[in-house]
Design a protein around this motif. Structure first.
Motif, PDB file in Angstrom:
ATOM      1  N   ALA A 156      -9.795 -11.175  -5.488  1.00 52.68           N
ATOM      2  CA  ALA A 156      -8.880 -10.573  -4.459  1.00 52.68           C
ATOM      3  C   ALA A 156      -9.032  -9.087  -4.277  1.00 52.68           C
ATOM      4  O   ALA A 156      -9.391  -7.821  -3.791  1.00 52.68           O
ATOM      5  N   VAL A 157      -8.328  -9.317  -5.070  1.00 48.40           N
ATOM      6  CA  VAL A 157      -7.974  -7.829  -5.510  1.00 48.40           C
ATOM      7  C   VAL A 157      -8.820  -7.252  -6.305  1.00 48.40           C
ATOM      8  O   VAL A 157      -8.702  -5.858  -5.513  1.00 48.40           O
ATOM      9  N   LYS A 158      -9.568  -7.400  -6.616  1.00 43.64           N
ATOM     10  CA  LYS A 158     -10.477  -6.424  -7.681  1.00 43.64           C
ATOM     11  C   LYS A 158     -11.552  -6.397  -6.070  1.00 43.64           C
ATOM     12  O   LYS A 158     -11.699  -4.738  -6.219  1.00 43.64           O
ATOM     13  N   PHE A 455       0.541  -5.231  -4.345  1.00 43.61           N
ATOM     14  CA  PHE A 455      -0.474  -5.424  -4.043  1.00 43.61           C
ATOM     15  C   PHE A 455      -1.142  -6.811  -3.887  1.00 43.61           C
ATOM     16  O   PHE A 455      -2.087  -7.063  -2.815  1.00 43.61           O
ATOM     17  N   SER A 456      -1.677  -7.549  -4.791  1.00 42.93           N
ATOM     18  CA  SER A 456      -1.594  -8.939  -4.643  1.00 42.93           C
ATOM     19  C   SER A 456      -0.972  -9.752  -3.439  1.00 42.93           C
ATOM     20  O   SER A 456      -1.775 -10.405  -2.999  1.00 42.93           O
ATOM     21  N   TRP A 497       6.472  -6.729   2.452  1.00 42.44           N
ATOM     22  CA  TRP A 497       5.960  -7.668   2.095  1.00 42.44           C
ATOM     23  C   TRP A 497       4.503  -7.769   3.782  1.00 42.44           C
ATOM     24  O   TRP A 497       3.793  -7.875   3.476  1.00 42.44           O
ATOM     25  N   VAL A 498       5.395  -8.043   4.104  1.00 42.24           N
ATOM     26  CA  VAL A 498       5.190  -8.357   5.981  1.00 42.24           C
ATOM     27  C   VAL A 498       4.474  -6.727   6.208  1.00 42.24           C
ATOM     28  O   VAL A 498       2.921  -7.593   6.560  1.00 42.24           O
ATOM     29  N   MET A 502      -0.253  -7.487   7.021  1.00 43.51           N
ATOM     30  CA  MET A 502      -0.346  -6.964   7.768  1.00 43.51           C
ATOM     31  C   MET A 502      -1.849  -5.015   8.277  1.00 43.51           C
ATOM     32  O   MET A 502      -2.685  -5.995   8.279  1.00 43.51           O
ATOM     33  N   MET A 503      -1.293  -4.755   7.239  1.00 43.88           N
ATOM     34  CA  MET A 503      -2.600  -3.670   6.581  1.00 43.88           C
ATOM     35  C   MET A 503      -3.629  -4.147   6.157  1.00 43.88           C
ATOM     36  O   MET A 503      -4.844  -3.826   6.737  1.00 43.88           O
ATOM     37  N   MET A 504      -3.381  -4.498   4.621  1.00 45.38           N
ATOM     38  CA  MET A 504      -4.904  -5.345   4.496  1.00 45.38           C
ATOM     39  C   MET A 504      -5.203  -6.428   5.310  1.00 45.38           C
ATOM     40  O   MET A 504      -6.307  -6.796   5.010  1.00 45.38           O
TER      41      MET A 504
END
Length: 885
Positions: A156-158, A455-456, A497-498, A502-504
Motif C-alpha cells: 500500500a505504501v509503495k 505515512f503507513s 493520524w486522523v 482522511m487525506m489518504m
RNA sequence: GGGCGUUUAGCUCAGCUGGGAGAGCGCUACCCUUACAAGGUAGAUGUCGGCGGUUCGAUCCCGUCAACGCCCACCA
C-alpha cells in the motif's frame, strides 16, 4: 445447582470466557440480521514498543462496548486490530539494547544486520501488548491483525507513493526542516515540542563596511553568526534607512553581507536589526528565499559545528555558543547580555534540542488533499464527536504545510525511489529491483531513507482491508467494510493520524475512511494530574484488573466517558463500581433458587400484578434510553441509567416487594413473579454485556434457555410497545413516596425502623385511596407498620400524632409511645418554613401579570398546580402544628 | 501573541432547545433485617466563579473581569 459464592470472584472467569469466545469465533464478522449494515472499527494500532496503560484501557473499553452492542443488535461487526512499527521509537530501543549487550552501534552492524536485530526484537516483544489487550476483553477479529511492515501495508505504501510521485505531488527538495541531532534524522513539524527555556539575549556589534557605524543586533544563538548571509531591517524603519544596500561585516568571520530590508523584521523587537541565518532559522529561511540570499550550513549531522565556523569547529552548539561569546567579548564586540525566556523546540522522540537545518528531503504537497479533508468535515461526511474537536482539526488542515516524509532511519518503509547508476534518471517504482525506466540499465540505487511512520499508519484503513491487491480486497471484504463507522481515539493524534487518514483515504477511494471520530477523554489521576512514573501516580490496568476485575474497571471508565476532556480516575470510584458488579452477582444469588421452574420467558401481560407492570415499564424505558445513549457515544449516561435501574428499581424495590410473594403459598403468583424476575434479570444482563462482558457471560450460563448460545451473540434488548404501563408507574411512585415518608417519620421521632406501629393515611384522591388499600400488605411489610388505615381526608384526623404531608396525602403516626416530640415539632417548623418559601416563589410568579401574559400555557398550568400543592401541604403542616400548641 | 476549554454539594463530575438545582464517592444517625457490611434505612450540605445585560423568568443566551488548564505560533 451449584453453590454460589457470596462475592463475585473475577479471577478465572475472565480468561475462561475470553478463550471460549475466541475459539467459537464469536468475534468474526457475521450478520445475524441481514437487513442491517456492517459495523466496523479500526483499532488505533499500538506501537510495537508499547505497554498497556489506562489510556488504552479507556480507548478499548469504548470500542469494545460499541462493537459488542452492535454485534448484539445483529450487525455484521468487525473490529480490526493492528500494530505500528513506530520507526523512531523502535529503532532507538533496539539501538540501546545492542549497545548495552554488544557495545556496538548500528553502524558497526550495518543496515541489513541491524534490521535483522529489529525484526528479532519485534518477534520477541511485539506481541506483549496484544496479549494485554485480551485481558481487557477486546472482541476484535485477530485474523484481521495487521502489522504496518507486513507485505500488505508495504504494498500500500509503495502504491500510494508511486502514484503521488508520478502525479508530481511527492517531490524532493532542499528545505529547512527540524533536525534531531541525536537521532540524526529529520522530524516533522508536529514532532517538535516547544518548551519554555531560560536563555540569554546577546547584543552584538556588527560593523558597517566603509563607515564608523555599528549595528547592534540581539540574538539568542550567537554561534549562528557564522551562517549569517545578511542583516535585515524593516523597510519603514527611519533609523536604518540610510544603511540599506550597504554591507555589514560579520564579527569573528569577517565576511561581508548585505544590509537588506524585509517586512518580517519587527521594529519593536530587540534592536530592530536582525541577523539573517537562512540555513538555521525558519523565518530567516523565508527571508532568504525572498531576497535570494545564499545559505550556509554550519552544522554537522550530529549537531556539532562544521568548518564553516572554523573558530568553534567540532564543538556542540552549547559549547560553541559559550566560545563565540567569549571570542566576541575579547574582540570587544559584545555589547551586553540580558536574561531572556523563550520557547525552544525539542524532539518529541529523543528530547534533544531541535536544530533547524536546510537539507534535501522528500515532501508531499498536501494542499489539495487538505482542502478536501476540510470540506469533508464541514459537510459532515465525517463528524467529530464531540463536535468541538473539529476546530483543532481545522487549525491544521486549513493551513497545510508540505509534509516532510523522509526520515534518515533504517527501520521503516524504504523510500521506493531509485536512481539509475548509468543515466542518473530518478524514478519511483513498486518493484524491489527495478531496471531504469529510461535506459533499461539494470543497476539502480534506492534512496536509503525511510518514510515517516504516519505515512503507513495513514494508509491503515485501506491496507488492513487488502488494498491495493484486488484478490486480498475481495477476501477481506473491502467493499463491505470500507469505510468504517467510527474512529475512537485521543485528541493528541487528530493531526498526526486522523488528518492523514482522511487525506489518504479520500485520495485513494474518494470516500472518507470513517464516518465518525469519537475523541475520548484523557485519563488522569484523581487530582487531575497526568499519570507519570516520576509522580508515582500511575494506575496499571493489569494490576487493577487483577485486584478488582476487568468488568469493574470497564464500567468505571465507561461511566466516566461522555463528551468530557478529562477523566480523573479515583480508586474509590473504581471500588464503588466493583461493589456494583458484586451487587449484580448477589441479586442473582437471591433470585436463582426461584428460577429453576421459571423456564418460560413468555409473559401474559393481561395477568400481571401492578408491581410487575411497573418494573417492566421502567425496564422498557431503560432499554430505550440506553440504546440511544450508546448510539450517541454517551457511555456515561447509558451506564448510569442502567446503574440506577438495577440498584434502585430492581434490587431495592422490586426484589424487596417480591420477597413476600416468593415466600407465600400461592404457586401461580410465585411462578409468575419468578418469571418476571428472571425476564428482567436476563434483560439487565444483556443490557450490561457490552460494558461488563465477563460477569454477564458467567451469569448467562444460569439464565439461558437450552437452545440459546453465549450471551455475546444474543439479541440486545429492544423497546417493547406492550410494556408501557404509565398509571402503574405513577402509582408505584406514590407508593415509594409513602413508604419513604413513613420511614422518615419514624427516624425523626426515634422510633426504631423495626418497630411496627400504627399508621393512618388520609387522602382526597379516590383512586389513590383504592390503590393504598390494595397495597396495605406491602406497606406493612416495607414500612414496618401494624395497620394501614386509609381514610378520606375530610373526616376524622387523629388529634395527637406526628404527620407528614405529601401531595394529596397525609400520613399520621399516632403518638402513643413516641419518645421525642420536640424534635418533631422543630422538624415541622422547618418544613413549614421551607414550604412557605416555595409557595411564595411560585405565588409571586402567578401574581406577575407579565408572567401570566408571556409564559406558555403549559408552564403557567404547571406553576398553578405547584402553587396549590404547596398551599395544601402548608395547611396540613399548620394543622398538625396546632395540635401541639 | 492567537485559539480552545474549564469554573455547579467536602471530592469527581452530569445538567439536551432558558421555566421549581442532580448523581457517584465521602460525611452524619440508626441498623450484622434469612442476596449482598463490597450491605440496608434515613439525613445534612449549594449567593450554579465575580460583575453587567437581554427576558415575565438565566446554571443555561450576550458582554466583561478573574482563576485554572490545554493547544498553536514566535529560539531576533
Amino acid at each position: 445447582m451449584q453453590e454460589i459464592s457470596k462475592t463475585y470472584d473475577p479471577n478465572g472467569v475472565e480468561d475462561k470466557w475470553y478463550k471460549v469466545w475466541e475459539e467459537k469465533g464469536c468475534f468474526k464478522p457475521v450478520a445475524r440480521d441481514k437487513t442491517k449494515p456492517p459495523y466496523v472499527i479500526l483499532m488505533p494500532p499500538p506501537n510495537v514498543t508499547g505497554k498497556l496503560h489506562m489510556g488504552h484501557a479507556l480507548d478499548h473499553t469504548v470500542q469494545d462496548i460499541l462493537i459488542r452492542f452492535k454485534r448484539m443488535q445483529g450487525h455484521e461487526t468487525l473490529w480490526i486490530p493492528g500494530q505500528d512499527h513506530a520507526g523512531i521509537a523502535t529503532q532507538a530501543k533496539v539501538e540501546q539494547k545492542i549497545f548495552a549487550e554488544q557495545g556496538k552501534s548500528k553502524h558497526d552492524l550495518g543496515r541489513d544486520k541491524f534490521l535483522e536485530e529489529v525484526w528479532a526484537w519485534k518477534e520477541e516483544y511485539g506481541g506483549h501488548i496484544l496479549n494485554q489487550f485480551k485481558k481487557l476483553g477486546d472482541s476484535c477479529d485477530w485474523d484481521y491483525f495487521t502489522f504496518t511492515m507486513d507485505d500488505g501495508p508495504s504494498a500500500a505504501v509503495k502504491r500510494f507513493f508511486v502514484d503521488l510521485f508520478n502525479e508530481g505531488l511527492i517531490y524532493q527538495s532542499d528545505y529547512i526542516i527540524n533536525w534531531d541531532p541525536v537521532l540524526q534524522s529529520a522530524i516533522s513539524d508536529a514532532e517538535v515540542e516547544h518548551k519554555e527555556a531560560q536563555g540569554k539575549f546577546y547584543h552584538i556589534h556588527y560593523r558597517v563596511k566603509d563607515s564608523n557605524q555599528v549595528l547592534e543586533i540581539a540574538t539568542t544563538r550567537p554561534e549562528t553568526l557564522f551562517g549569517d548571509t545578511a542583516v535585515a531591517v524593516n523597510p519603514n524603519d527611519d533609523r536604518f534607512e540610510h544603511l540599506i544596500g550597504k554591507s555589514a561585516i560579520i564579527p569573528l568571520s569577517g565576511r561581508e553581507v548585505p544590509i537588506i530590508a524585509d517586512p518580517h523584521v519587527d521594529m519593536e523587537v530587540g534592536t530592530g536589526c536582525l541577523k539573517v541565518t537562512p540555513g538555521h532559522d525558519f523565518n530567516d529561511y523565508e527571508i532568504g528565499k525572498r531576497c535570494e540570499l545564499p545559505i550556509i550550513n554550519i552544522l554537522n549531522k550530529d549537531g556539532t559545528l562544521n568548518d564553516n565556523a572554523p573558530q568553534v569547529e567540532g564543538l556542540s552548539t552549547k559549547e560553541a555558543r559559550k566560545k563565540t561569546v567569549q571570542l566576541l567579548e575579547e574582540a570587544n564586540q559584545l555589547v551586553k547580555v540580558e536574561d531572556h525566556t523563550h520557547q525552544v523546540g525539542h524532539s518529541q522522540r529523543s528530547g534533544a534540542v531541535v536544530e533547524p537545518m536546510v537539507s534535501k528531503q522528500w515532501f508531499i504537497n498536501t494542499d489539495e488533499m487538505a482542502k478536501r479533508s476540510v470540506s469533508d468535515v464541514e459537510t459532515e461526511a465525517m463528524k467529530f464527536v464531540p463536535k468541538g474537536w473539529e476546530n483543532t482539526y481545522f487549525s491544521y488542515q486549513k493551513n497545510p504545510r508540505p509534509w516532510c516524509i523522509s526520515r534518515q532511519l533504517w527501520w521503516g518503509h524504504q523510500i521506493p525511489v531509485f536512481t539509475c547508476n548509468s543515466c542518473d534518471h530518478q524514478f519511483a517504482s513498486e518493484e524491489e529491483t527495478p531496471v531504469c525506466v529510461k535506459c533499461n540499465h539494470k543497476e539502480v540505487t534506492q534512496d536509503p531513507d525511510v518514510l515517516d511512520t504516519w505515512f503507513s499508519s495513514g494508509l491503515f484503513p485501506l491496507s488492513t482491508l487488502g488494498w491495493p491487491n484486488p484478490e486480498k480486497m475481495k477476501e477481506k471484504g473491502f467493499d463491505r467494510f470500507y469505510p468504517s463507522n467510527v474512529l475512537v481515539t485521543g485528541f493528541d493524534i487528530i493531526f498526526f493520524w486522523v488528518a492523514r487518514m482522511m487525506m489518504m483515504g479520500v485520495k485513494v477511494t474518494d470516500k472518507v475512511p470513517f464516518n465518525d471520530t469519537y475523541i475520548h477523554a484523557i485519563v488522569r489521576d484523581k487530582d487531575g494530574k497526568k499519570m507519570s512514573k516520576s509522580l508515582g501516580n500511575v494506575i496499571d490496568p493489569l494490576e487493577l484488573i487483577k485486584e478488582t476485575g476487568c468488568d469493574a474497571m470497564r464500567f468505571t471508565l465507561a461511566v466516566s466517558s461522555g463528551y468530557n476532556r478529562n477523566i480523573n480516575l479515583d480508586p474509590a470510584k473504581i471500588e464503588g463500581y466493583r461493589n456494583f458488579v458484586n451487587k449484580i452477582w448477589n441479586a442473582f444469588r437471591f433470585i436463582s433458587p426461584y428460577l429453576e421452574n421459571a423456564t418460560d420467558e413468555a409473559i401474559d401481560v393481561a395477568d400481571l400484578h401492578h408491581h410487575e407492570k411497573w418494573i417492566l415499564s421502567e425496564l422498557n424505558d431503560v432499554v430505550k434510553s440506553v440504546t440511544e445513549k450508546f448510539d450517541d457515544y454517551r457511555f456515561d449516561e447509558a451506564c448510569s441509567t442502567i446503574y440506577q435501574f438495577v440498584y434502585e428499581k430492581y434490587c431495592s424495590w422490586f426484589i424487596e416487594l417480591s420477597k413476600g410473594v416468593l415466600n407465600s403459598n400461592n404457586e401461580s403468583l410465585k411462578a409468575q413473579r419468578a418469571n418476571v424476575l428472571r425476564y428482567c434479570f436476563r434483560q439487565i444482563v444483556k443490557l450490561l454485556h457490552p460494558v461488563t462482558p465477563f460477569i454477564t457471560e458467567e451469569l448467562w450460563q444460569f439464565l439461558k434457555r437450552e437452545d440459546e448460545d453465549l450471551i455475546v451473540i444474543q439479541e440486545y434488548p429492544k423497546f417493547n410497545t406492550e410494556h408501557v404501563f404509565n398509571s402503574d408507574v405513577q402509582n408505584m411512585e406514590k407508593f415509594i413516596e409513602i413508604v419513604t415518608s413513613i420511614r422518615n417519620l419514624k427516624n425523626t421521632v426515634n422510633i426504631s425502623p423495626k418497630e411496627e406501629i400504627e399508621v393512618r393515611l388520609f387522602t382526597d384522591d379516590e383512586g389513590l385511596a383504592k390503590y393504598f388499600y390494595q397495597s396495605r400488605g406491602f406497606l406493612k411489610e416495607l414500612a414496618k407498620v401494624k395497620a394501614g388505615k386509609i381514610k378520606d381526608k375530610s373526616i376524622e384526623r387523629p388529634a395527637k400524632s406526628v404527620m407528614k404531608a405529601t401531595t394529596h396525602t397525609e400520613i399520621f403516626l399516632p403518638l402513643d409511645g413516641v419518645i421525642d416530640i420536640n424534635v418533631f415539632v422543630e422538624k415541622l417548623k422547618r418544613d413549614k418554613e421551607k414550604t412557605e418559601k416555595e409557595f411564595q416563589k411560585v405565588d409571586k410568579k402567578l401574581k406577575n401579570p407579565k408572567f401570566m401574559e408571556n409564559a406558555p400555557d403549559d408552564i403557567v398550568e404547571k406553576v398553578r398546580a405547584e402553587a396549590s400543592e404547596f398551599e395544601e401541604k402548608l395547611k396540613s403542616i399548620e394543622n398538625s402544628l396546632e395540635n401541639f400548641q
